[in-house]
Design a protein around this motif. Structure first.
Motif, mmCIF file in Angstrom:
data_model
loop_
_atom_site.group_PDB
_atom_site.id
_atom_site.type_symbol
_atom_site.label_atom_id
_atom_site.label_comp_id
_atom_site.label_asym_id
_atom_site.label_seq_id
_atom_site.Cartn_x
_atom_site.Cartn_y
_atom_site.Cartn_z
ATOM 1 N N ASP A 292 0.808 -1.222 0.000
ATOM 2 C CA ASP A 292 0.000 0.000 0.000
ATOM 3 C C ASP A 292 0.844 1.276 0.000
ATOM 4 O O ASP A 292 0.300 2.367 0.132
ATOM 5 C CB ASP A 292 -1.039 0.008 1.133
ATOM 6 C CG ASP A 292 -0.419 -0.005 2.523
ATOM 7 O OD1 ASP A 292 0.827 -0.070 2.622
ATOM 8 O OD2 ASP A 292 -1.183 0.043 3.501
ATOM 9 N N VAL B 245 -6.156 -2.388 -1.361
ATOM 10 C CA VAL B 245 -7.025 -1.209 -1.449
ATOM 11 C C VAL B 245 -7.916 -1.147 -0.214
ATOM 12 O O VAL B 245 -8.541 -2.146 0.164
ATOM 13 C CB VAL B 245 -7.901 -1.275 -2.714
ATOM 14 C CG1 VAL B 245 -8.723 -0.002 -2.844
ATOM 15 C CG2 VAL B 245 -7.049 -1.487 -3.948
ATOM 16 N N ASN B 246 -7.981 0.016 0.383
ATOM 17 C CA ASN B 246 -8.887 0.258 1.518
ATOM 18 C C ASN B 246 -10.265 0.568 0.928
ATOM 19 O O ASN B 246 -10.685 1.715 0.836
ATOM 20 C CB ASN B 246 -8.348 1.417 2.356
ATOM 21 C CG ASN B 246 -9.168 1.646 3.611
ATOM 22 O OD1 ASN B 246 -10.166 0.967 3.851
ATOM 23 N ND2 ASN B 246 -8.750 2.609 4.408
ATOM 24 N N ASP C 183 -13.432 0.110 1.666
ATOM 25 C CA ASP C 183 -14.537 0.766 2.378
ATOM 26 C C ASP C 183 -14.067 2.030 3.090
ATOM 27 O O ASP C 183 -14.806 2.616 3.871
ATOM 28 C CB ASP C 183 -15.230 -0.202 3.343
ATOM 29 C CG ASP C 183 -14.248 -0.902 4.283
ATOM 30 O OD1 ASP C 183 -13.017 -0.715 4.123
ATOM 31 O OD2 ASP C 183 -14.698 -1.641 5.166
ATOM 32 N N GLN C 184 -12.822 2.468 2.800
ATOM 33 C CA GLN C 184 -12.279 3.722 3.320
ATOM 34 C C GLN C 184 -12.379 3.795 4.841
ATOM 35 O O GLN C 184 -12.630 4.868 5.397
ATOM 36 C CB GLN C 184 -13.032 4.911 2.699
ATOM 37 C CG GLN C 184 -13.100 4.810 1.196
ATOM 38 C CD GLN C 184 -12.312 5.907 0.498
ATOM 39 O OE1 GLN C 184 -11.197 6.258 0.914
ATOM 40 N NE2 GLN C 184 -12.844 6.444 -0.557
ATOM 41 N N PRO D 33 -11.201 4.385 8.402
ATOM 42 C CA PRO D 33 -10.177 5.379 8.733
ATOM 43 C C PRO D 33 -8.847 4.790 9.200
ATOM 44 O O PRO D 33 -7.792 5.291 8.843
ATOM 45 C CB PRO D 33 -10.831 6.219 9.841
ATOM 46 C CG PRO D 33 -12.092 5.527 10.226
ATOM 47 C CD PRO D 33 -12.462 4.577 9.142
ATOM 48 N N VAL E 159 -4.331 1.343 0.221
ATOM 49 C CA VAL E 159 -4.311 2.632 -0.444
ATOM 50 C C VAL E 159 -5.770 3.055 -0.708
ATOM 51 O O VAL E 159 -6.648 2.195 -0.889
ATOM 52 C CB VAL E 159 -3.490 2.512 -1.752
ATOM 53 C CG1 VAL E 159 -4.188 1.611 -2.764
ATOM 54 C CG2 VAL E 159 -3.189 3.848 -2.360
ATOM 55 N N ALA E 160 -6.040 4.360 -0.700
ATOM 56 C CA ALA E 160 -7.390 4.839 -1.011
ATOM 57 C C ALA E 160 -7.734 4.441 -2.451
ATOM 58 O O ALA E 160 -6.853 4.442 -3.320
ATOM 59 C CB ALA E 160 -7.460 6.354 -0.853
ATOM 60 N N PRO E 161 -8.990 4.114 -2.726
ATOM 61 C CA PRO E 161 -9.359 3.661 -4.069
ATOM 62 C C PRO E 161 -8.913 4.625 -5.173
ATOM 63 O O PRO E 161 -8.438 4.184 -6.227
ATOM 64 C CB PRO E 161 -10.891 3.556 -4.005
ATOM 65 C CG PRO E 161 -11.194 3.296 -2.563
ATOM 66 C CD PRO E 161 -10.138 4.016 -1.778
ATOM 67 N N GLU E 162 -9.007 5.931 -4.896
ATOM 68 C CA GLU E 162 -8.649 6.898 -5.958
ATOM 69 C C GLU E 162 -7.142 6.944 -6.203
ATOM 70 O O GLU E 162 -6.696 7.492 -7.212
ATOM 71 C CB GLU E 162 -9.202 8.296 -5.629
ATOM 72 C CG GLU E 162 -8.652 8.928 -4.370
ATOM 73 C CD GLU E 162 -9.486 8.598 -3.122
ATOM 74 O OE1 GLU E 162 -10.171 7.537 -3.109
ATOM 75 O OE2 GLU E 162 -9.424 9.388 -2.161
ATOM 76 N N ASP E 163 -6.348 6.367 -5.307
ATOM 77 C CA ASP E 163 -4.893 6.346 -5.493
ATOM 78 C C ASP E 163 -4.375 4.989 -5.970
ATOM 79 O O ASP E 163 -3.163 4.811 -6.156
ATOM 80 C CB ASP E 163 -4.193 6.701 -4.171
ATOM 81 C CG ASP E 163 -4.549 8.106 -3.699
ATOM 82 O OD1 ASP E 163 -4.822 8.966 -4.567
ATOM 83 O OD2 ASP E 163 -4.573 8.340 -2.481
ATOM 84 N N ASP F 57 -19.056 -3.671 -1.080
ATOM 85 C CA ASP F 57 -17.616 -3.399 -1.079
ATOM 86 C C ASP F 57 -16.903 -4.252 -2.130
ATOM 87 O O ASP F 57 -15.997 -3.784 -2.821
ATOM 88 C CB ASP F 57 -17.025 -3.694 0.300
ATOM 89 C CG ASP F 57 -17.436 -2.641 1.321
ATOM 90 O OD1 ASP F 57 -17.585 -1.467 0.936
ATOM 91 O OD2 ASP F 57 -17.609 -3.007 2.504
#
Ligand code: PLP
Length: 233
Positions: free
Chosen positions: A101, A126-127, A129-130, A132, A137-141, A176
């Motif tokens: 990540d 990938v995280n 469900d975001q 905290p 890594v955040a989906p957009e990254d 998810d």
């Protein structure tokens, strides 16, 4: 028949039913047995029952088990966090790392992968469900990280791994997993270097494998349903 053998058969049966319900070929869904906290003897039993791929969460425990079982032809996946000061021992012993990540970790693993071993197979975590405090890594990254990883000489980018928070039912679990599948397809469509090897969507655990298969999982990570409840660490 041992308990582990019987449980493995149950897991394979659940997977076959889930594939049937989803109209998928059972051969398209792999099984990774998550052996964290289990003794080497449990892994031997699972191997004797036909299981070949095993996943570990804790580096030191995993390496000890790999060494204790080096007489068996097993494939070892690291699925837990890899701190940068621990990359060398991971690069030297594991076949896969699913928990990439950060580019820094990936660069170190590539630099430290011994020449006599094949490239290290990796997934970007990938995280989805975001959550905290969660790894990944955040989906957009995810695409940017996958692009950077795909350029590293001693790593082979194989796909994505996601570990969403437990959800109560099939519908909630599916949300998810569906997001992970969309992201996987988007990255695949970018045809990054080596994209023909980008074939692994690692989603689904003991409690939610049916939803994961329906969403397109190609690799289930199953611990409890194979080995029983884990002893406290
Ligand atoms: C422990 C673990 C699993 C397996 O979970 P079970 O619910 O026991 O099947 C899968 N993936 C990761 C990353 C884990 O840490």
């Amino acid at each position: 028949m041992t308990t582990i053998t019987a449980r493995l058969q149950q897991v394979n049966h659940r997977t076959a039913l889930a594939c049937q319900a989803a109209g998928r070929d059972p051969a398209s869904v792999g099984l990774l047995a998550i052996s964290k906290t289990q003794p080497p003897e449990a892994v031997r039993e699972a191997h004797a029952a036909g299981q070949r791929a095993f996943g570990e969460n804790y580096i030191q425990e995993g390496v000890e088990k790999i060494l204790a079982l080096h007489d068996l032809p097993l494939v070892w996946h690291m699925v837990g966090p890899v701190q940068s000061n621990k990359t060398r021992v991971v690069a030297e012993h594991f076949d896969w790392v699913q928990s990439i990540d950060r580019i820094k970790t990936a660069e170190r693993l590539s630099a430290q992968r011994p020449d006599h071993l094949p490239p290290l197979q990796v997934c970007v975590q990938v995280n989805i469900d975001q959550a905290p405090t969660k790894a990944g890594v955040a989906p957009e990254d995810a695409l940017a990280l996958a692009t950077a990883v795909s350029a590293l000489p001693r790593l082979r980018l194989r796909g994505l791994m996601a570990l969403p928070e437990p959800a109560p039912d099939f519908v909630a679990q599916s949300q998810d997993f569906a997001r992970a599948k969309v992201l996987f397809d988007q990255i695949l469509a970018c045809q990054l270097p080596g994209w023909r090897d980008f074939d692994t969507l690692s989603i689904g655990m003991s409690a939610d494998l049916e939803a994961a298969v329906a969403a397109g999982s190609t690799l289930l990570r199953i611990g409890t349903a194979i080995f029983g409840e884990r002893p406290p660490r």
